[in-house]
Motif scaffolding. Structure first.
Motif, PDB file in Angstrom:
ATOM      1  N   PHE A  35     -15.451 -32.350 -15.528  1.00  0.00           N
ATOM      2  CA  PHE A  35     -16.858 -32.484 -15.133  1.00  0.00           C
ATOM      3  C   PHE A  35     -17.666 -31.441 -15.914  1.00  0.00           C
ATOM      4  O   PHE A  35     -17.111 -30.553 -16.551  1.00  0.00           O
ATOM      5  CB  PHE A  35     -17.042 -32.277 -13.632  1.00  0.00           C
ATOM      6  CG  PHE A  35     -16.847 -30.837 -13.193  1.00  0.00           C
ATOM      7  CD1 PHE A  35     -15.576 -30.320 -13.003  1.00  0.00           C
ATOM      8  CD2 PHE A  35     -17.937 -29.992 -13.005  1.00  0.00           C
ATOM      9  CE1 PHE A  35     -15.391 -28.999 -12.632  1.00  0.00           C
ATOM     10  CE2 PHE A  35     -17.763 -28.672 -12.624  1.00  0.00           C
ATOM     11  CZ  PHE A  35     -16.478 -28.173 -12.437  1.00  0.00           C
ATOM     12  N   THR A  36     -18.988 -31.574 -15.855  1.00  0.00           N
ATOM     13  CA  THR A  36     -19.872 -30.592 -16.483  1.00  0.00           C
ATOM     14  C   THR A  36     -20.903 -30.142 -15.458  1.00  0.00           C
ATOM     15  O   THR A  36     -21.077 -30.772 -14.400  1.00  0.00           O
ATOM     16  CB  THR A  36     -20.598 -31.183 -17.702  1.00  0.00           C
ATOM     17  OG1 THR A  36     -21.514 -32.201 -17.260  1.00  0.00           O
ATOM     18  CG2 THR A  36     -19.604 -31.795 -18.692  1.00  0.00           C
TER      19      THR A  36
ATOM     20  N   VAL B 124     -20.465 -29.000 -22.322  1.00  0.00           N
ATOM     21  CA  VAL B 124     -19.163 -28.787 -21.684  1.00  0.00           C
ATOM     22  C   VAL B 124     -19.096 -27.464 -20.930  1.00  0.00           C
ATOM     23  O   VAL B 124     -18.594 -27.404 -19.806  1.00  0.00           O
ATOM     24  CB  VAL B 124     -18.028 -28.851 -22.735  1.00  0.00           C
ATOM     25  CG1 VAL B 124     -16.678 -28.486 -22.102  1.00  0.00           C
ATOM     26  CG2 VAL B 124     -17.962 -30.237 -23.357  1.00  0.00           C
ATOM     27  N   PHE B 125     -19.601 -26.386 -21.529  1.00  0.00           N
ATOM     28  CA  PHE B 125     -19.361 -25.058 -20.982  1.00  0.00           C
ATOM     29  C   PHE B 125     -20.563 -24.425 -20.293  1.00  0.00           C
ATOM     30  O   PHE B 125     -20.395 -23.448 -19.554  1.00  0.00           O
ATOM     31  CB  PHE B 125     -18.897 -24.124 -22.107  1.00  0.00           C
ATOM     32  CG  PHE B 125     -17.644 -24.582 -22.787  1.00  0.00           C
ATOM     33  CD1 PHE B 125     -16.411 -24.425 -22.183  1.00  0.00           C
ATOM     34  CD2 PHE B 125     -17.698 -25.199 -24.032  1.00  0.00           C
ATOM     35  CE1 PHE B 125     -15.244 -24.847 -22.799  1.00  0.00           C
ATOM     36  CE2 PHE B 125     -16.535 -25.631 -24.662  1.00  0.00           C
ATOM     37  CZ  PHE B 125     -15.309 -25.464 -24.051  1.00  0.00           C
ATOM     38  N   LEU B 126     -21.756 -24.964 -20.524  1.00  0.00           N
ATOM     39  CA  LEU B 126     -22.957 -24.300 -20.030  1.00  0.00           C
ATOM     40  C   LEU B 126     -23.857 -25.271 -19.267  1.00  0.00           C
ATOM     41  O   LEU B 126     -23.388 -26.273 -18.753  1.00  0.00           O
ATOM     42  CB  LEU B 126     -23.701 -23.654 -21.203  1.00  0.00           C
ATOM     43  CG  LEU B 126     -22.867 -22.614 -21.984  1.00  0.00           C
ATOM     44  CD1 LEU B 126     -23.538 -22.257 -23.287  1.00  0.00           C
ATOM     45  CD2 LEU B 126     -22.625 -21.385 -21.135  1.00  0.00           C
ATOM     46  N   PHE B 127     -25.125 -24.968 -19.205  1.00  0.00           N
ATOM     47  CA  PHE B 127     -26.084 -25.762 -18.442  1.00  0.00           C
ATOM     48  C   PHE B 127     -27.275 -26.075 -19.329  1.00  0.00           C
ATOM     49  O   PHE B 127     -27.483 -25.465 -20.378  1.00  0.00           O
ATOM     50  CB  PHE B 127     -26.539 -24.999 -17.195  1.00  0.00           C
ATOM     51  CG  PHE B 127     -26.992 -23.592 -17.491  1.00  0.00           C
ATOM     52  CD1 PHE B 127     -28.297 -23.316 -17.852  1.00  0.00           C
ATOM     53  CD2 PHE B 127     -26.086 -22.542 -17.408  1.00  0.00           C
ATOM     54  CE1 PHE B 127     -28.707 -22.040 -18.135  1.00  0.00           C
ATOM     55  CE2 PHE B 127     -26.497 -21.239 -17.706  1.00  0.00           C
ATOM     56  CZ  PHE B 127     -27.807 -20.990 -18.071  1.00  0.00           C
ATOM     57  N   GLN B 128     -28.075 -27.049 -18.903  1.00  0.00           N
ATOM     58  CA  GLN B 128     -29.268 -27.415 -19.648  1.00  0.00           C
ATOM     59  C   GLN B 128     -30.356 -26.374 -19.426  1.00  0.00           C
ATOM     60  O   GLN B 128     -30.416 -25.731 -18.383  1.00  0.00           O
ATOM     61  CB  GLN B 128     -29.773 -28.794 -19.198  1.00  0.00           C
ATOM     62  CG  GLN B 128     -28.716 -29.898 -19.260  1.00  0.00           C
ATOM     63  CD  GLN B 128     -28.203 -30.163 -20.658  1.00  0.00           C
ATOM     64  OE1 GLN B 128     -28.966 -30.160 -21.619  1.00  0.00           O
ATOM     65  NE2 GLN B 128     -26.902 -30.398 -20.782  1.00  0.00           N
ATOM     66  N   GLY B 129     -31.230 -26.231 -20.404  1.00  0.00           N
ATOM     67  CA  GLY B 129     -32.298 -25.256 -20.270  1.00  0.00           C
ATOM     68  C   GLY B 129     -31.792 -23.853 -20.542  1.00  0.00           C
ATOM     69  O   GLY B 129     -30.765 -23.647 -21.173  1.00  0.00           O
ATOM     70  N   GLY B 130     -32.527 -22.858 -20.066  1.00  0.00           N
ATOM     71  CA  GLY B 130     -32.117 -21.480 -20.271  1.00  0.00           C
ATOM     72  C   GLY B 130     -32.818 -20.853 -21.462  1.00  0.00           C
ATOM     73  O   GLY B 130     -33.479 -21.531 -22.240  1.00  0.00           O
ATOM     74  N   GLY B 131     -32.635 -19.571 -21.642  1.00  0.00           N
ATOM     75  CA  GLY B 131     -33.310 -18.845 -22.710  1.00  0.00           C
ATOM     76  C   GLY B 131     -32.363 -18.345 -23.767  1.00  0.00           C
ATOM     77  O   GLY B 131     -31.350 -18.979 -24.075  1.00  0.00           O
ATOM     78  N   TYR B 132     -32.686 -17.181 -24.302  1.00  0.00           N
ATOM     79  CA  TYR B 132     -31.929 -16.643 -25.425  1.00  0.00           C
ATOM     80  C   TYR B 132     -30.492 -16.267 -25.046  1.00  0.00           C
ATOM     81  O   TYR B 132     -29.583 -16.382 -25.855  1.00  0.00           O
ATOM     82  CB  TYR B 132     -32.655 -15.432 -26.008  1.00  0.00           C
ATOM     83  CG  TYR B 132     -33.947 -15.805 -26.702  1.00  0.00           C
ATOM     84  CD1 TYR B 132     -33.934 -16.541 -27.880  1.00  0.00           C
ATOM     85  CD2 TYR B 132     -35.179 -15.423 -26.173  1.00  0.00           C
ATOM     86  CE1 TYR B 132     -35.107 -16.890 -28.521  1.00  0.00           C
ATOM     87  CE2 TYR B 132     -36.359 -15.780 -26.806  1.00  0.00           C
ATOM     88  CZ  TYR B 132     -36.327 -16.509 -27.980  1.00  0.00           C
ATOM     89  OH  TYR B 132     -37.486 -16.865 -28.609  1.00  0.00           O
TER      90      TYR B 132
ATOM     91  N   GLU C 160     -23.939 -20.060 -26.019  1.00  0.00           N
ATOM     92  CA  GLU C 160     -23.715 -21.353 -26.672  1.00  0.00           C
ATOM     93  C   GLU C 160     -23.190 -21.154 -28.084  1.00  0.00           C
ATOM     94  O   GLU C 160     -22.275 -21.869 -28.523  1.00  0.00           O
ATOM     95  CB  GLU C 160     -25.022 -22.142 -26.700  1.00  0.00           C
ATOM     96  CG  GLU C 160     -24.950 -23.466 -27.457  1.00  0.00           C
ATOM     97  CD  GLU C 160     -26.311 -24.085 -27.650  1.00  0.00           C
ATOM     98  OE1 GLU C 160     -26.733 -24.250 -28.815  1.00  0.00           O
ATOM     99  OE2 GLU C 160     -26.974 -24.397 -26.636  1.00  0.00           O
ATOM    100  N   ALA C 161     -23.751 -20.195 -28.808  1.00  0.00           N
ATOM    101  CA  ALA C 161     -23.296 -19.919 -30.170  1.00  0.00           C
ATOM    102  C   ALA C 161     -21.838 -19.476 -30.170  1.00  0.00           C
ATOM    103  O   ALA C 161     -21.053 -19.874 -31.052  1.00  0.00           O
ATOM    104  CB  ALA C 161     -24.174 -18.848 -30.810  1.00  0.00           C
TER     105      ALA C 161
END
Length: 225
Positions: free
Chosen positions: A34-35, A112-120, A126-127
């Motif tokens: 799941f994500t 896969v590993f994170l969420f939508q939106g967000g900042g730096y 993500e990088a």
């Protein structure tokens, strides 16, 4: 006291790195169950429809459409397309509709590993995950996961579920037009639909469908073979 805090921070960082590497290695072989985006749908009372398909069981037109619509240099970059990022920054500085420069690899890491939106901070994490999946998964696995977890409609995830939702058949066979219309939905899946599309979605989908042949002819999907 300061030395103890530094030691704790370093130890925590090492553990976070080790766990993230282990997480990525596991998902190299196991389909993500799941994500966080799927969890958000469930929390908002929406059902989630998904069905995992190995890349070998997804029509090549779908991967080609994703490359044409989302990341033309997918097979040649190392996870980050600096040219696309610079172009997006330039267009955004001029105003109008905000555009991103994220590659398929970056989108996969986020999905896969994170969420939508967000900042730096989220972009930095993500990088990191982008570097990991480029190193530990490779292009074929990245595309396989992307085409299975990307949201293709409200509560619909992956090419298989999208193909069934819009065209009433499996993603094992998709025409360039069908694949192009699914790919056109990907940037804004909660606001677009591939069935009887109008306006931008139709135009963009038709453009992607035409580019599918270019991707095949120019071997822009060679890393998936």
């Amino acid at each position: 006291m300061t030395a103890r805090i530094i030691h704790l921070v370093v130890k925590t960082g090492v553990w976070c790195i080790a766990l993230s590497v282990l997480w990525v290695i596991i998902l190299r072989f196991v389909p993500p169950p799941f994500t966080l985006t799927m969890a958000g749908d469930l929390l908002n009372g929406r059902s989630v429809t998904k069905e995992w398909r190995p890349l070998s069981e997804i029509d090549p037109n779908m991967a080609r459409a994703a490359i044409a619509g989302e990341d033309a240099r997918f097979c040649s970059h190392n996870g980050f397309d600096l040219e696309a990022i610079a172009g997006a920054a330039y267009r955004n500085a001029k105003g109008g509709r905000i555009r991103g420069g994220s590659t398929i690899s970056q989108q996969t890491a986020k999905n896969v590993f994170l969420f939508q939106g967000g900042g730096y901070l989220r972009k930095a994490v993500e990088a990191w995950f982008t570097l990991l999946i480029e190193t530990l998964w490779g292009k074929r696995r990245i595309m396989e996961v992307y085409l299975n977890v990307a949201e293709t409609g409200i509560g619909t995830y992956g090419a298989e579920a999208g193909a069934i939702r819009y065209f009433n058949h499996s993603a094992k066979r998709l025409t360039p037009t069908e694949a192009g219309r699914i790919a056109a939905v990907l940037p804004l899946p909660k606001k677009r639909a591939a069935i009887a599309p109008r306006g931008f979605v139709r135009r963009h989908g038709d453009r992607i469908a035409r580019q599918v042949a270019v991707v095949r002819r120019e071997k822009l999907d060679a890393c998936l073979n």
